[in-house]
Scaffold this active site. Structure first.
Site, PDB file in Angstrom:
ATOM      1  CE  LYS A  21      -4.479   1.035   2.471  1.00 34.62           C
ATOM      2  NZ  LYS A  21      -5.561   1.435   3.154  1.00 34.62           N
ATOM      3  CG  LEU A  22       3.217   2.056  -3.021  1.00 33.57           C
ATOM      4  CD1 LEU A  22       3.351   2.163  -3.909  1.00 33.57           C
ATOM      5  CD2 LEU A  22       3.930   2.202  -1.878  1.00 33.57           C
TER       6      LEU A  22
END
Ligand code: G3P
Length: 217
Positions: A83-84
């Protein structure tokens, strides 16, 4: 629509998994912090409970560090999705991961234009936050609608994950629009079961049955 649980709490996960309707999990740094256990350890435990996509978020803010951190997270289990945040560096890291075939979830998406960037960067999932837009008096669900339209127009394969869903109504609306995934806290999932007519109907069925057969025992 796939249902994901937005939690890092193992007891909640176990309860929901028993219902057989949870397809995956999303976590974020706040949720991991709440459990007080290092992300590598907690996420590995989550992977043991649920066989589905498990989002684990980086806490680095520069692309190079995000890539190093994301690789470490991706190594924990085959189901990990890195997740970014939807920042310039996050999108740069996302593009690099897409080239390498590492699956990403681009989070903190609050506008259709941002969602377009995530799709262009090859994100596996984009996470628009419905509830947090509602909180500032903007219609969060309109964002889901716009993103689904834009992705449909061009055939982007990035999955739309309606996040920050706070009520059963949010979940139903996201499903009606055609979001690929809805992620919600345990409380929201639990509330989805509730209907007063279900409770009342069951009470009547059981009372009728008991009355009819009471003397025949
Ligand atoms: O994990 C991302 C998102 O679902 C957070 O939801 O309720 O903290 O706005 P919320």
């Amino acid at each position: 629509m796939k249902i994901f649980l937005d939690t890092a709490n193992l007891d909640e996960l176990k309860k929901a998994v028993a219902w057989g309707i949870v397809d995956g999990v999303t976590t974020n740094p706040s949720l991991i912090a709440k459990e007080g256990i290092a992300i590598e350890e907690q996420v590995a435990r989550i992977c043991d409970i649920i066989d589905g996509d498990i989002s684990a978020e980086v806490v680095s803010t520069e692309a190079k560090e995000m890539i190093i951190e994301g690789h470490k997270l991706a190594k924990i289990h085959k189901n990990i999705v890195v997740k970014l945040p939807l920042t310039r560096d996050g999108i740069e890291a996302c593009s690099e991961f897409a080239k390498e075939g590492v699956r990403t979830n681009v989070t903190l998406c609050f506008s259709p234009a941002q969602a377009l960037l995530a799709a262009k960067a090859g994100a596996y999932i984009v996470s628009p936050f419905v509830g947090r837009l509602d909180d500032i008096a903007q219609l969060g669900m309109e964002l889901i609608e716009s993103i689904c339209t834009i992705y449909g127009n061009y055939g982007y394969t990035t999955q739309v994950l309606a996040a920050s869903l706070r009520s059963p109504l949010h979940v139903a609306q996201a499903a009606e629009i055609g979001a690929d995934i809805g992620t919600m806290p345990f409380k929201t999932l639990d509330m989805m079961f509730n209907h007063p007519l279900t409770d009342k109907g069951l009470e009547i069925f059981l009372k009728d049955y008991a009355k009819a057969f009471a003397d025949k025992k």
